[in-house]
Design a protein around this motif. Structure first.
Motif, short mmCIF file in Angstrom:
data_model
loop_
_atom_site.label_atom_id
_atom_site.label_comp_id
_atom_site.label_asym_id
_atom_site.label_seq_id
_atom_site.Cartn_x
_atom_site.Cartn_y
_atom_site.Cartn_z
N ASN A 105 19.52 -8.51 -0.07
CA ASN A 105 19.49 -8.62 -1.53
C ASN A 105 20.28 -7.52 -2.21
O ASN A 105 20.14 -7.28 -3.39
N GLY A 106 21.12 -6.83 -1.44
CA GLY A 106 21.94 -5.78 -2.03
C GLY A 106 23.30 -6.30 -2.46
O GLY A 106 23.48 -7.49 -2.71
N LEU A 107 24.26 -5.40 -2.56
CA LEU A 107 25.63 -5.75 -2.92
C LEU A 107 26.53 -5.67 -1.69
O LEU A 107 26.10 -5.23 -0.63
N TYR A 108 27.77 -6.09 -1.86
CA TYR A 108 28.72 -6.13 -0.75
C TYR A 108 29.95 -5.27 -1.05
O TYR A 108 30.21 -4.90 -2.19
N HIS A 109 30.69 -5.01 0.02
CA HIS A 109 32.02 -4.43 -0.12
C HIS A 109 32.91 -5.07 0.93
O HIS A 109 32.66 -4.92 2.14
N VAL A 110 33.91 -5.81 0.48
CA VAL A 110 34.81 -6.53 1.39
C VAL A 110 36.03 -5.67 1.68
O VAL A 110 36.81 -5.36 0.79
N LEU A 111 36.19 -5.29 2.95
CA LEU A 111 37.30 -4.42 3.34
C LEU A 111 38.64 -5.14 3.33
O LEU A 111 39.68 -4.54 3.09
N GLY A 112 38.63 -6.42 3.65
CA GLY A 112 39.88 -7.15 3.76
C GLY A 112 40.49 -7.07 5.15
O GLY A 112 41.68 -7.33 5.34
N GLY A 113 39.66 -6.71 6.14
CA GLY A 113 40.13 -6.61 7.51
C GLY A 113 39.48 -5.44 8.21
O GLY A 113 38.53 -4.83 7.71
N VAL A 114 40.00 -5.10 9.39
CA VAL A 114 39.53 -3.94 10.15
C VAL A 114 40.75 -3.16 10.64
O VAL A 114 41.86 -3.70 10.70
N ILE A 115 40.53 -1.91 10.97
CA ILE A 115 41.62 -1.08 11.47
C ILE A 115 42.10 -1.63 12.81
O ILE A 115 41.31 -1.80 13.75
N SER A 116 43.38 -1.94 12.89
CA SER A 116 43.94 -2.52 14.12
C SER A 116 45.39 -2.07 14.27
O SER A 116 46.31 -2.73 13.78
N PRO A 117 45.62 -0.94 14.93
CA PRO A 117 46.99 -0.44 15.10
C PRO A 117 47.92 -1.45 15.77
O PRO A 117 49.11 -1.51 15.44
N MET A 118 47.37 -2.27 16.68
CA MET A 118 48.20 -3.27 17.35
C MET A 118 48.77 -4.29 16.37
O MET A 118 49.85 -4.83 16.59
N ASP A 119 48.03 -4.53 15.30
CA ASP A 119 48.48 -5.48 14.27
C ASP A 119 49.11 -4.77 13.07
O ASP A 119 49.39 -5.40 12.06
N GLY A 120 49.27 -3.46 13.19
CA GLY A 120 49.88 -2.71 12.10
C GLY A 120 48.97 -2.51 10.90
O GLY A 120 49.45 -2.30 9.78
N ILE A 121 47.64 -2.60 11.10
CA ILE A 121 46.68 -2.44 10.01
C ILE A 121 46.01 -1.07 10.13
O ILE A 121 45.30 -0.79 11.10
#
Length: 206
Positions: A105-121
């Motif tokens: 019942n709380g709030l959210y925070h959408v990161l938009g992905g995860v850290i992934s050096p292999m994918d350049g993120i």
């Protein structure tokens, strides 16, 4: 391999566009296109208008980055939600998955992905700084890390834990490992996911 030729270039173009969708091959794309051809023009127009309107008008919540029809999404603007608890998720599908459990019942925070050096993120490509800003406002008492139990998810969990370390009065917890290692959150059944949220534990950043 010789590419299949269709009797209409317009049909071919439509099939090519549908085949760009995830999980849609050319055979499935052809079935969808032929289905649309059999529909009334008004029905097809309703579909195309809905897609066009969605693309033009759907917004990102300026608070949690979930999709919304307004500047602030219905979850963030709901006074019945507990704004002292933030559940950090990878994407919009994960918000839907957690909401379906009806255990949070709380709030959210959408990161938009995860850290992934292999994918350049890297961290700068994600909504991590805005999470730190939200915590820095002083209203948050707990941050729940609800990322997929993959190496990339664990790396992101640890990075966020380090970024939030200065806020010693904020509890950092992680969903219980009822989710198998390597599983993505959006594909986890609601009962398992719900229990994982309820049985969350303190995050040990070692």
């Amino acid at each position: 391999m010789i590419q299949q030729q269709y009797p209409s270039q317009l049909l071919e173009r439509a099939v090519q566009e549908f085949a760009k969708l995830p999980g849609i091959g050319r055979k499935t794309a052809l079935r969808l296109v032929l289905h649309l051809l059999r529909q009334e023009e008004e029905d097809v127009t309703l579909l195309t208008d809905a897609i066009s309107k969605m693309k033009k008008e759907v917004k990102r919540c300026k608070v949690c980055h979930n999709i919304s029809d307004s500047e602030v999404c219905p979850i963030c603007s709901d006074p019945r939600r507990d704004d002292s608890t933030i559940c950090v998720v990878e994407n919009i599908q994960d918000v839907m998955a957690v909401e379906n459990t009806q255990q949070f019942n709380g709030l959210y925070h959408v990161l938009g992905g995860v850290i992934s050096p292999m994918d350049g993120i890297g961290p700068a490509d994600l909504e991590i700084d805005s999470l730190v800003e939200r915590v820095g406002e002083g209203h948050v008492k707990e941050v729940i890390l609800a990322l997929s139990s993959t190496m990339e998810g664990d790396t992101t969990n640890f990075y966020i834990f380090r970024k939030l370390a200065p806020y010693s009065d904020v509890k950092i917890s992680i969903i219980a490992r009822g989710i198998s290692v390597g599983d993505e959150l959006e594909y986890t059944d609601e009962v398992t996911l719900g229990r994982s949220i309820l049985n969350r534990t303190l995050f040990e950043g070692k």
